[in-house]
Enzyme design. Structure first.
Site, short mmCIF file in Angstrom:
data_model
loop_
_atom_site.label_atom_id
_atom_site.label_comp_id
_atom_site.label_asym_id
_atom_site.label_seq_id
_atom_site.Cartn_x
_atom_site.Cartn_y
_atom_site.Cartn_z
N GLY A 291 0.84 -1.17 0.00
CA GLY A 291 0.00 0.00 0.00
C GLY A 291 0.88 1.23 0.00
O GLY A 291 1.87 1.29 -0.74
N SER A 292 0.56 2.20 0.83
CA SER A 292 1.34 3.44 0.83
C SER A 292 2.75 3.22 1.40
O SER A 292 3.75 3.46 0.71
CB SER A 292 0.60 4.53 1.61
N LEU A 293 2.85 2.75 2.65
CA LEU A 293 4.17 2.58 3.25
C LEU A 293 4.97 1.49 2.55
O LEU A 293 6.15 1.66 2.25
CB LEU A 293 4.05 2.26 4.74
N GLU B 211 -6.99 0.13 12.32
CA GLU B 211 -6.22 -0.77 13.17
C GLU B 211 -6.43 -0.46 14.65
O GLU B 211 -5.56 -0.74 15.47
CB GLU B 211 -4.74 -0.66 12.82
N ASN C 35 1.89 -1.38 12.27
CA ASN C 35 1.37 -0.78 13.48
C ASN C 35 0.85 -1.86 14.40
O ASN C 35 0.54 -2.98 13.98
CB ASN C 35 0.25 0.21 13.16
N LYS D 224 6.54 3.31 20.03
CA LYS D 224 5.80 3.48 18.79
C LYS D 224 4.30 3.32 19.04
O LYS D 224 3.49 4.06 18.48
CB LYS D 224 6.27 2.46 17.76
N ASN E 154 1.39 5.97 18.15
CA ASN E 154 0.20 5.63 17.36
C ASN E 154 -1.08 5.80 18.15
O ASN E 154 -2.09 6.27 17.62
CB ASN E 154 0.32 4.19 16.84
#
Length: 296
Positions: free
Chosen positions: A9-11, A261, A98, A179, A183
């Site tokens: 996807g994006s990442l 998520e 994530n 992290k 998030n």
């Protein structure tokens, strides 16, 4: 190095595109994006200006081989990713996802070392075949249980060779919880408020994000990880400022009316902290939104 990026996807597309400058990369994702990449290549713009031609497919053959598989799917899809990669001949795997627990899920299925990672690069899939880097950050990776390993050093060197800012860290348990605090503070708050990350640097959003981060630190301490509430809040402030113009991944999900998520982030914290009313409220609000759109 031969690299599979599972979850382009994006990442995943951004990291895969940067790696493709010097490595042999295969992106595994969904059409029409991977169809476009397979036909015309991948453009990376924003903070970069490059075009690369990685392989791209919607499904891997069972006998696929690679030195490294990078998993960038959503936390809820980790088990499916592990099943798809289980028959592949892999040198190692790296989770850049994530949420918590992804490494355990992968390790239960894969016959190779599994590394933990964090990534603060900003990415947005602008259109099929084109990903925009909205902010240059850092990839941190290492054994999920902490310590050092030659495999982590090799993967870190491969990332660095591709121009990706990379740190091989011996303290990944603490970094993973930090992290999670970032998030928990940024993702749900920006998704519900429909604001970019910079809106949390000060003002009322800052208070909500900070409270969520402090609750995450308490959950980390309960798990035996030394993360103070002050350090957790400082991490949220640092990332919100550095990625001020970014639309968080959960905010992108809400805008696209996709499932978030939240269970693996705010829900994870709420289930493990003695008292986490902010994370519980954020999770319940997003779950309510998902249910109203039949995303659950």
């Amino acid at each position: 190095m031969d690299v599979i990026v599972f979850g382009a996807g994006s990442l995943g597309s951004l990291i895969g595109g940067l790696l493709a400058r010097v490595h042999d990369v295969t992106l595994v994702g969904r059409d029409p994006h991977v169809e476009t990449v397979a036909a015309d290549g991948l453009s990376v713009d924003g903070e970069f200006d490059l075009r690369v031609a990685p392989d791209a497919t919607t499904a891997l053959p069972g006998d696929a081989t690679a030195d490294l598989a990078i998993v960038t799917v959503k936390a809820a899809d980790t088990d499916a990713a592990a099943a798809a990669l289980a028959d592949c001949d892999l040198g190692s795997a790296l989770s850049l996802q994530n949420g918590m627990g992804n490494e355990r899920t992968l390790a239960a299925r894969l016959d190779c070392p599994v590394l933990a990672g964090t990534c603060t690069y900003g990415a947005l899939l602008a259109e099929p075949g084109r990903v925009t880097c909205t902010g240059v950050g850092e990839v941190t990776l290492g054994p999920p249980e902490g310590g050092e390993s030659d495999r982590a050093d090799d993967v870190g060197a491969a990332f660095s060779a591709a121009g990706i800012e990379t740190t091989v860290a011996p303290d990944m348990p603490r970094r993973l919880w930090e992290k999670l605090a970032v998030n928990a503070g940024i993702n749900a708050t920006t998704a519900l408020a429909r604001v970019e990350n910079g809106a949390l640097v000060d003002g009322p959003g800052h208070g909500v994000a900070s409270a969520a981060a402090r609750e995450t630190a308490r959950a980390a301490q309960a798990a035996g990880v030394d993360l103070s509430p002050g350090d957790a809040v400082a991490a949220v402030e640092r990332v919100a400022d550095a990625t001020a113009a970014n639309t968080s991944s959960m905010h992108q999900d809400v805008l696209a009316e996709r499932a978030t998520e939240v269970d693996a982030i705010n829900g994870y914290v709420a289930d493990r902290a003695d008292n986490a009313p902010v994370n519980r409220t954020l999770a319940d609000l997003l779950r309510t939104w998902e249910r109203a759109r039949e995303l659950r």
